[in-house]
Design a protein around this motif. Structure first.
Motif, PDB file in Angstrom:
ATOM      1  N   UNK A   9       0.821  -1.222   0.000  1.00  0.00           N
ATOM      2  CA  UNK A   9       0.000   0.000   0.000  1.00  0.00           C
ATOM      3  C   UNK A   9       0.850   1.264   0.000  1.00  0.00           C
ATOM      4  N   UNK A  10       0.619   2.106  -0.996  1.00  0.00           N
ATOM      5  CA  UNK A  10       1.115   3.486  -0.977  1.00  0.00           C
ATOM      6  C   UNK A  10       0.131   4.354  -1.748  1.00  0.00           C
ATOM      7  N   UNK A  11       0.207   5.663  -1.540  1.00  0.00           N
ATOM      8  CA  UNK A  11      -0.749   6.609  -2.128  1.00  0.00           C
ATOM      9  C   UNK A  11      -0.088   7.589  -3.093  1.00  0.00           C
ATOM     10  N   UNK A  12       0.915   7.131  -3.809  1.00  0.00           N
ATOM     11  CA  UNK A  12       1.630   7.990  -4.754  1.00  0.00           C
ATOM     12  C   UNK A  12       0.707   8.559  -5.831  1.00  0.00           C
ATOM     13  N   UNK A  13      -0.182   7.731  -6.355  1.00  0.00           N
ATOM     14  CA  UNK A  13      -0.922   8.122  -7.558  1.00  0.00           C
ATOM     15  C   UNK A  13      -1.858   9.298  -7.314  1.00  0.00           C
ATOM     16  N   UNK A  14      -2.469   9.376  -6.131  1.00  0.00           N
ATOM     17  CA  UNK A  14      -3.335  10.528  -5.864  1.00  0.00           C
ATOM     18  C   UNK A  14      -2.520  11.810  -5.782  1.00  0.00           C
ATOM     19  N   UNK A  15      -1.305  11.729  -5.241  1.00  0.00           N
ATOM     20  CA  UNK A  15      -0.429  12.907  -5.233  1.00  0.00           C
ATOM     21  C   UNK A  15      -0.054  13.325  -6.651  1.00  0.00           C
ATOM     22  N   UNK A  16       0.193  12.336  -7.491  1.00  0.00           N
ATOM     23  CA  UNK A  16       0.598  12.640  -8.861  1.00  0.00           C
ATOM     24  C   UNK A  16      -0.564  13.200  -9.671  1.00  0.00           C
ATOM     25  N   UNK A  17      -1.779  12.798  -9.342  1.00  0.00           N
ATOM     26  CA  UNK A  17      -2.930  13.386 -10.024  1.00  0.00           C
ATOM     27  C   UNK A  17      -3.106  14.850  -9.633  1.00  0.00           C
ATOM     28  N   UNK A  18      -2.824  15.162  -8.375  1.00  0.00           N
ATOM     29  CA  UNK A  18      -2.978  16.539  -7.907  1.00  0.00           C
ATOM     30  C   UNK A  18      -1.881  17.453  -8.429  1.00  0.00           C
ATOM     31  N   UNK A  19      -0.693  16.906  -8.663  1.00  0.00           N
ATOM     32  CA  UNK A  19       0.443  17.721  -9.108  1.00  0.00           C
ATOM     33  C   UNK A  19       1.111  17.025 -10.288  1.00  0.00           C
ATOM     34  N   UNK A  20       0.796  17.482 -11.484  1.00  0.00           N
ATOM     35  CA  UNK A  20       1.329  16.848 -12.688  1.00  0.00           C
ATOM     36  C   UNK A  20       2.824  17.105 -12.872  1.00  0.00           C
ATOM     37  N   UNK A  21       3.391  17.969 -12.049  1.00  0.00           N
ATOM     38  CA  UNK A  21       4.815  18.243 -12.150  1.00  0.00           C
ATOM     39  C   UNK A  21       5.684  17.316 -11.328  1.00  0.00           C
ATOM     40  N   UNK A  22       5.056  16.458 -10.511  1.00  0.00           N
ATOM     41  CA  UNK A  22       5.839  15.560  -9.665  1.00  0.00           C
ATOM     42  C   UNK A  22       6.572  14.521 -10.496  1.00  0.00           C
ATOM     43  N   UNK A  23       7.828  14.298 -10.170  1.00  0.00           N
ATOM     44  CA  UNK A  23       8.635  13.286 -10.836  1.00  0.00           C
ATOM     45  C   UNK A  23       8.626  12.013 -10.007  1.00  0.00           C
ATOM     46  N   UNK A  24       8.170  10.903 -10.605  1.00  0.00           N
ATOM     47  CA  UNK A  24       8.209   9.649  -9.867  1.00  0.00           C
ATOM     48  C   UNK A  24       9.639   9.168  -9.674  1.00  0.00           C
ATOM     49  N   UNK A  25      10.548   9.585 -10.514  1.00  0.00           N
ATOM     50  CA  UNK A  25      11.928   9.109 -10.375  1.00  0.00           C
ATOM     51  C   UNK A  25      12.529   9.545  -9.047  1.00  0.00           C
ATOM     52  N   UNK A  26      12.381  10.818  -8.714  1.00  0.00           N
ATOM     53  CA  UNK A  26      13.047  11.315  -7.507  1.00  0.00           C
ATOM     54  C   UNK A  26      12.344  12.529  -6.905  1.00  0.00           C
ATOM     55  N   UNK A  27      11.018  12.611  -7.078  1.00  0.00           N
ATOM     56  CA  UNK A  27      10.281  13.777  -6.606  1.00  0.00           C
ATOM     57  C   UNK A  27      10.420  14.008  -5.112  1.00  0.00           C
ATOM     58  N   UNK A  28      10.790  15.214  -4.742  1.00  0.00           N
ATOM     59  CA  UNK A  28      11.049  15.528  -3.334  1.00  0.00           C
ATOM     60  C   UNK A  28       9.785  15.441  -2.480  1.00  0.00           C
ATOM     61  N   UNK A  29       8.601  15.587  -3.097  1.00  0.00           N
ATOM     62  CA  UNK A  29       7.351  15.553  -2.338  1.00  0.00           C
ATOM     63  C   UNK A  29       6.783  14.140  -2.194  1.00  0.00           C
ATOM     64  N   UNK A  30       7.472  13.156  -2.747  1.00  0.00           N
ATOM     65  CA  UNK A  30       7.008  11.774  -2.684  1.00  0.00           C
ATOM     66  C   UNK A  30       7.842  10.960  -1.705  1.00  0.00           C
TER      67      UNK A  30
END
Length: 333
Positions: A9-30
């Motif tokens: 379980x993790x909630x990455x995808x809802x964060x990424x939907x809210x902020x299209x600028x987030x980088x899954x590779x190394x996003x500081x907010x993730x």
């Protein structure tokens, strides 16, 4: 010391939907990123699709948006994240875990999709079936409150399933969609235990006897999951670990939950369900997946390595290989 990790379980995808600028590779907010998955030897991450109340009335398009974020922004990161949908995929993952453990190869991570709360299906069972066809394999029936299918764990009336919710159980049994009781009311839990033909999981819940949060499982619920050969995901939410969760919660405090679940017979049923990216405070030393090797070392000082191996990946993997649908059967006809 480290072990291959499956995190349910993790909630990455809802964060990424809210902020299209987030980088899954190394996003500081993730909390969960591609780089941290590699660092922590996370072989499989279950990405939950959560619909926060701040988004307004839940809609099916919110789920589709997150599936799209997984396909276009997670899977295409780095050298690639593979989408695990089938029994054959889980078997291949098992082979990869074996070679990674022997040091013979470098792994690339996999992703598994779940929906956290049936609210976004808008009461439409066709949407549920379509989501399964799109590759979603787990469904958390509720979040904390009532929806069209059932009551959540914080709904004061503690109701069970609606008539349409009972049809949802039937559909899940028919298709192979696996069900998750984290967040489900206790009445709903027992009703599902009676009605389902398949074992279910609690993807991110701890032991209520150790920490009396309503989201944790009582001993009878833990025994029921064990009896049906389901799975329980140890979660890192501080206030699910210690009553109140105030002050610095340490990884050592998870040991009491592990010991309690295992004392009830759960050695072969315990797995990990961090809830990374679904929390805004963390266990000190378990802030993201890159910390898993240190956690493995801690557990190995207190428990047999064979058990730690099972909790980190073996138990989750055996559940997936036993209960995911076969690709050939899905394509037949």
């Amino acid at each position: 010391m480290s072990f291959p990790v499956i995190d349910f379980h993790c909630d990455v995808l809802s964060k990424m939907r809210e902020d299209h600028g987030l980088s899954f590779k190394d996003g500081a907010q993730l909390d969960v990123t591609y780089d941290r998955m590699l660092e922590g030897e996370v072989m499989l991450q279950c990405f939950a699709m959560y619909l926060p109340e701040s988004w307004g009335i839940p809609r099916y398009e919110f789920i589709l948006d997150q599936i799209d974020a997984f396909k276009t922004r997670v899977m295409r990161t780095g050298e690639g994240v593979r989408w695990l949908k089938w029994k054959e995929d889980a078997e291949e993952l098992g082979q990869t875990i074996g070679t990674a453990a022997s040091g013979r190869s470098r792994h690339l991570p996999w992703g598994l999709l779940s929906v956290e709360g049936a609210d976004g299906f808008e009461g439409n069972l066709y949407y549920v079936r379509m989501c399964y066809e799109l590759g979603v394999r787990f469904l958390g029936i509720t979040w904390n409150y009532a929806n069209w299918a059932a009551d959540g764990v914080l709904e004061q009336r503690n109701g069970g399933f609606t008539e349409k919710g009972k049809k949802l159980i039937e559909l899940a049994n028919e298709t192979g969609l696996l069900l998750d009781v984290s967040h489900l009311s206790e009445t709903g839990f027992w009703e599902l235990a009676e009605r389902t033909a398949r074992p279910f999981i609690a993807s991110h819940s701890n032991a209520k006897s150790v920490c009396a949060h309503p989201r944790n499982l009582n001993d009878d619920q833990i025994r029921a999951i064990i009896a049906m050969n389901g799975r329980i995901g140890l979660t890192f939410v501080p206030w699910f670990v210690r009553d109140g969760g105030e002050g610095a919660v340490k990884p050592e405090e998870l040991l009491r939950h592990i010991e309690h679940i295992c004392a009830l017979g759960g050695d072969d049923h315990l797995m990990l369900g961090s809830d990374f990216d679904g929390i805004d405070s963390w266990i000190e030393g378990l802030e993201h997946p890159g910390k898993y090797p240190a956690f493995a070392e801690l557990l190995s000082r207190h428990f047999p390595e064979a058990s730690v191996w099972k909790w980190f990946s073996g138990n989750a993997l055996s559940f997936l290989t036993s209960h995911l649908p076969e690709r050939d059967n899905a394509n037949a006809g």
